[in-house]
Design a protein around this motif. Structure first.
Motif, PDB file in Angstrom:
ATOM      1  N   PHE A  84      12.520  53.295  24.176  1.00  0.00           N
ATOM      2  CA  PHE A  84      12.152  54.203  22.962  1.00  0.00           C
ATOM      3  C   PHE A  84      10.785  54.166  22.710  1.00  0.00           C
ATOM      4  CE2 PHE A  84      11.638  55.101  18.343  1.00  0.00           C
ATOM      5  CZ  PHE A  84      12.559  56.335  18.298  1.00  0.00           C
ATOM      6  N   GLU A  85       9.948  53.100  22.728  1.00  0.00           N
ATOM      7  CA  GLU A  85       8.600  53.222  22.487  1.00  0.00           C
ATOM      8  C   GLU A  85       7.785  53.766  23.868  1.00  0.00           C
ATOM      9  OE1 GLU A  85       6.506  49.299  22.397  1.00  0.00           O
ATOM     10  OE2 GLU A  85       4.736  50.194  22.767  1.00  0.00           O
ATOM     11  N   LEU A  86       8.342  53.758  24.915  1.00  0.00           N
ATOM     12  CA  LEU A  86       7.749  54.665  26.098  1.00  0.00           C
ATOM     13  C   LEU A  86       7.845  56.250  25.567  1.00  0.00           C
ATOM     14  CD1 LEU A  86       7.382  53.768  29.649  1.00  0.00           C
ATOM     15  CD2 LEU A  86       8.322  56.209  29.156  1.00  0.00           C
ATOM     16  N   THR A  87       8.863  56.488  25.274  1.00  0.00           N
ATOM     17  CA  THR A  87       9.209  58.040  24.740  1.00  0.00           C
ATOM     18  C   THR A  87       8.407  58.408  23.764  1.00  0.00           C
ATOM     19  OG1 THR A  87      11.744  57.836  25.284  1.00  0.00           O
ATOM     20  CG2 THR A  87      10.839  59.563  23.949  1.00  0.00           C
ATOM     21  N   ARG A  88       8.054  57.224  22.957  1.00  0.00           N
ATOM     22  CA  ARG A  88       6.948  57.632  21.589  1.00  0.00           C
ATOM     23  C   ARG A  88       5.820  57.929  22.446  1.00  0.00           C
ATOM     24  NH1 ARG A  88       5.465  54.496  16.100  1.00  0.00           N
ATOM     25  NH2 ARG A  88       3.086  55.061  16.584  1.00  0.00           N
ATOM     26  N   ALA A  89       5.279  57.070  23.270  1.00  0.00           N
ATOM     27  CA  ALA A  89       3.978  57.325  24.063  1.00  0.00           C
ATOM     28  C   ALA A  89       4.035  58.638  24.647  1.00  0.00           C
ATOM     29  CB  ALA A  89       3.754  56.107  25.120  1.00  0.00           C
ATOM     30  N   VAL A  90       5.119  58.917  25.378  1.00  0.00           N
ATOM     31  CA  VAL A  90       5.017  60.303  26.101  1.00  0.00           C
ATOM     32  C   VAL A  90       4.972  61.285  24.894  1.00  0.00           C
ATOM     33  CG1 VAL A  90       6.577  62.114  27.186  1.00  0.00           C
ATOM     34  CG2 VAL A  90       6.264  59.493  27.877  1.00  0.00           C
ATOM     35  N   VAL A  91       5.598  61.290  23.784  1.00  0.00           N
ATOM     36  CA  VAL A  91       5.650  62.370  22.658  1.00  0.00           C
ATOM     37  C   VAL A  91       4.218  62.475  22.267  1.00  0.00           C
ATOM     38  CG1 VAL A  91       6.305  62.619  20.367  1.00  0.00           C
ATOM     39  CG2 VAL A  91       7.966  62.280  22.285  1.00  0.00           C
ATOM     40  N   GLN A  92       3.566  61.190  21.970  1.00  0.00           N
ATOM     41  CA  GLN A  92       2.116  61.181  21.464  1.00  0.00           C
ATOM     42  C   GLN A  92       1.181  61.989  22.339  1.00  0.00           C
ATOM     43  OE1 GLN A  92       2.232  56.946  18.938  1.00  0.00           O
ATOM     44  NE2 GLN A  92       1.355  57.017  20.961  1.00  0.00           N
TER      45      GLN A  92
END
Lengths: 518, 518
Positions: A84-92
């Motif tokens: 999930f956190e990696l997705t957040r990084a991508v989204v950022q």
């Protein structure tokens, strides 16, 4: 230089990596390349940088499995959370692409030459420009979203600032792999080596912020780390801005009617919020004010049951585990009593049991409001809403303050708590939980000292402002102006002669926002 | 406590005033009243504060004759300059009224609850809120526009922050009279005593920034003053932002074709810019790069003639006079030669002769670029435009950098100088002079260290940002939100779900900008 080692917090085993601590010479070379990269980042312009950020997002996405597995072995954070956190990084990274295409962040303004009450005035135009190379310190608790591939890096690159990241020693391999993913994307966009660099070792981190070519520093970390960095910055002849996101106890007030109306639901929410990610979130609620009486008893009963049957939590490193154990002991000495703590048997590595503590408001003291990083919350029982005023005044400023109110709660009481949190926090959460920080245009992640040391946010679109400074052009001919300040340019919002013009974005601008743990 | 005295710099005579240095007890009372006044300033809202600023402008205007006469006796700045400066102060208060009515300065943003790539996200809304009471240090050289009734006070009040001003010892009576004018306006608007307070004495100034209730400090002054204030701030447990506008040499480059095309005109402009207000402006050009050869000779000849026939300049106080004399001697020791200095006979008070110094670029050193506050400029003669690159790199960062280019000057050379100034200054002036800072929406008055210690401006609409911090509201019901963040509100620019909406201003919003010395 020293070999960099990595520790698996699940078993505590340390092993050497191929990495070395960064030498002074290597650091100087990184910063020199970063200075050159600043020109490239300026040259490709806003739209070019948006494409770069999209490419970085894609590169991180394409290495998802490896990155998450590497982080799992170094942080003990579970697969689901890290995925999930990696997705957040991508989204950022993608969000800052949108911020760049929108262009409002440069705060472009044009005042044409005019007759004014003070006589004839020259043409003046203003926008924000990048600071130059910046230092980012990776966080222990977010190996992706607040580290090499995190929001500080994304916002600094968006601003046009090359980034030298000091890797957190809790996840050097994850940091290096994240850096490799970014470097591959930079190469695909034709960029030079110095756009993002990684350094290892405490000495390198302090030398980094002492270097004259470094123009700002950002940290998500402890007060102690912030003091060490600030001391190094204070050795510089030229001060630089330092943005620290530091320490926060994140109080939650459950008002009486809320407890009556939804005791079980709030118990579930509190449990998830203070134990998720091992309680190792900047916005973890460390203090919950719960009414006395049957509804509050029911709420705490449910919470106690959930804590008592919870498993152990693997903490990020030995220092954090030790600080957690000490912090809990300190809270007990200050009068808090263990309300629930599971028996997790013989814990391996840096595993600890989550803890719910309890104390009556009459015994509340400043020590009870000290942040204890990890899966621990203190429930403070109160009889009268009026008693909260004085106690909340003794809680240190935080990133967040949360209020749970029921339909029958007195609006004046709700407003009093909200006004208190407006004065002492950076985000007021209503009928919700502070963790799960949405990444979006309107988000603010910051607050009065000691939660941060500045007036800026480290999450959301406006975090780009940290890496920019204003510049004005007076009487400058069109050929010498930045594109964004030309009279004929219409693609971004600008304030022209005092009136805001919203701009006519080029195709491809698609604003959006997202949610993630925090 | 000690009696406050005032000195007429025209004759150097000191006399006692009715004022006393502020005691610790009085200071505490001021700050306590300021904290109460913060609630009043919040309560009247943006539109109420706009009315307050208009009332203050009117009150200052109504006392113009007295204020200007008082300032003349304390500063030696001439009547015309002071009369103009008072207009600038009035204009500044009115401009911030416009800024408030426009409302874009709160940076309102709304992200509605939404499904996002990271799952369901809560409603988040953000705007800027006032910091609380702030400290402002009056400047010696602007008894109105950068002192009690100056831009720092106007922008802080606009933000909703009560102001405690440390009066500059060079003009205590002007400061007190300005404070009286503001107080009268506050009373007429029904406001309490603590909206603006004046304190006297160095101890009171340092105690002010140490006080826990003070949330920010702003100074226009010397590096030494900034160091003393920063040291006091560093004693606080909680850091606060400190905005200092400090030291600037403001280089001007005259390119060869510009000298050929308009030597006389540039000489006139330089003379006015470096001798106006006794050269006591933050943006005074201290360094002019003039080409060798006949056109440069003609330019300098004309400048020499004007300087040689100029009268003496009354400096603001004994310390500034002494520093000027020392500074000139230091520049001569570093190799600059006197090119023109009038014989002004036996000077009374703190009067000095204006000085033009000259040096060849081959003898240029960092010492030549040291700021010398007062009516002095160093002309640096150069042969080749290419020689400027290395020398400009040795000039310390400044508030401004100016370029005079002729139609035949090489555009690449112009761009090279402009790029240098973009990296090392806060304002690039083309075919003009840095003094006469326009007060308007797009203005920026700031620059890299040592010209300022922050990334903010102290002139223009955006200077309000110094006294604000972001706050976010998550899931907060409409009745508990600030008016500006309600769904139905349309009067100000807001970013809603990522898209900027320019707003529909209420009647009475009339943006405008103005020009003044600086």
């Amino acid at each position: 230089m020293n070999v960099v080692s990595t520790v698996d917090p699940r078993d505590g085993r340390r092993r050497e990596t191929d990495l070395r601590e960064t030498s002074r010479q290597e650091l100087a070379a990184h910063i020199s390349r970063a200075s050159e990269a600043a020109e490239w980042l300026a040259g490709i312009g806003r739209v070019g940088r948006a494409a770069l950020l999209d490419e970085i997002a894609a590169s991180i996405e394409s290495r998802r499995a490896d990155l998450v597995a590497t982080a799992e072995g170094e942080t003990g954070l579970g697969h689901a959370r890290l995925d999930f956190e990696l997705t957040r990084a991508v989204v950022q990274f993608r969000m800052f692409g949108d911020v760049l295409r929108d262009g409002g962040y440069v705060e472009a303004a044009i005042d044409h030459a005019a007759e004014t009450p003070l006589g004839p005035a020259p043409d003046v135009r203003r926008m924000l420009v990048p600071l130059g190379p910046v230092a980012v310190f990776g966080a222990s608790n977010f190996p992706f979203a607040f580290s090499v591939a995190g929001g500080d890096t994304a916002s600094a690159l968006a601003a046009g600032c090359p980034v030298v990241v000091k890797a957190h020693p809790s996840h050097p391999l994850t940091s290096q792999a994240s850096g490799d993913a970014i470097a591959a994307a930079v190469r695909r966009q034709g960029g030079p080596e110095g756009v993002v660099a990684i350094v290892h070792g405490q000495d390198a981190g302090l030398a980094l912020v002492r270097h004259p070519a470094v123009r700002a520093a950002a940290l998500t970390g402890s007060l102690a780390a912030a003091r060490a960095i600030q001391a190094a910055i204070d050795e510089r002849p030229q001060p630089i801005p330092f943005y620290g996101e530091l320490s926060s106890v994140n109080p939650i007030v459950v008002l009486p009617a809320a407890a009556t109306e939804r005791a079980g639901q709030i118990a579930d929410g509190l449990f998830a919020s203070f134990t998720g990610s091992g309680g190792q979130l900047c916005t973890k609620p460390g203090l919950a004010f719960v009414p006395s009486g049957p509804a509050g008893d029911e709420l705490l009963g449910s919470l106690r049951d959930q804590v008592a049957s919870a498993g152990g939590a693997v903490l990020l490193n030995e220092r954090i585990r030790d600080a957690f154990v000490e912090g809990e002991a300190r809270l007990e000495r200050a009068g808090a009593q263990v309300s629930a703590r599971p028996d997790i048997g013989s814990a391996t590595g840096f595993t600890v049991a989550p803890v719910l503590l309890e104390i009556d408001i009459s015994r509340f003291s400043a020590e009870i409001a000290d942040e204890c990083f990890g899966p621990l919350m203190v429930a403070v029982r109160y009889d009268e809403v009026a008693d909260l005023d004085a106690v909340l005044a003794a809680v240190p400023p935080s990133l967040t303050g949360s209020i749970h109110a029921g339909t029958d709660d007195d609006r004046a009481a709700v407003r009093r708590v909200a006004d208190r949190f407006a004065a002492t926090t950076g985000r007021i959460v209503f009928d919700g939980y502070p963790t799960g920080v949405r990444v979006s245009w309107a988000q603010h992640h910051g607050g009065p000292w000691p939660s941060t040391n500045s007036l800026h946010t480290s999450v959301g679109a406006t975090s780009i402002r940290r890496f920019l400074r204003p510049l004005a052009w007076q009487g400058v001919p069109d050929w010498l102006l930045p594109e964004e300040l030309g009279d004929g340019f219409r693609e971004i919002p600008r304030r022209v002669d005092g009136r805001l013009e919203p701009g006519e974005p080029a195709a491809g601008h698609d604003p959006g926002g997202d949610a993630a743990p925090g």
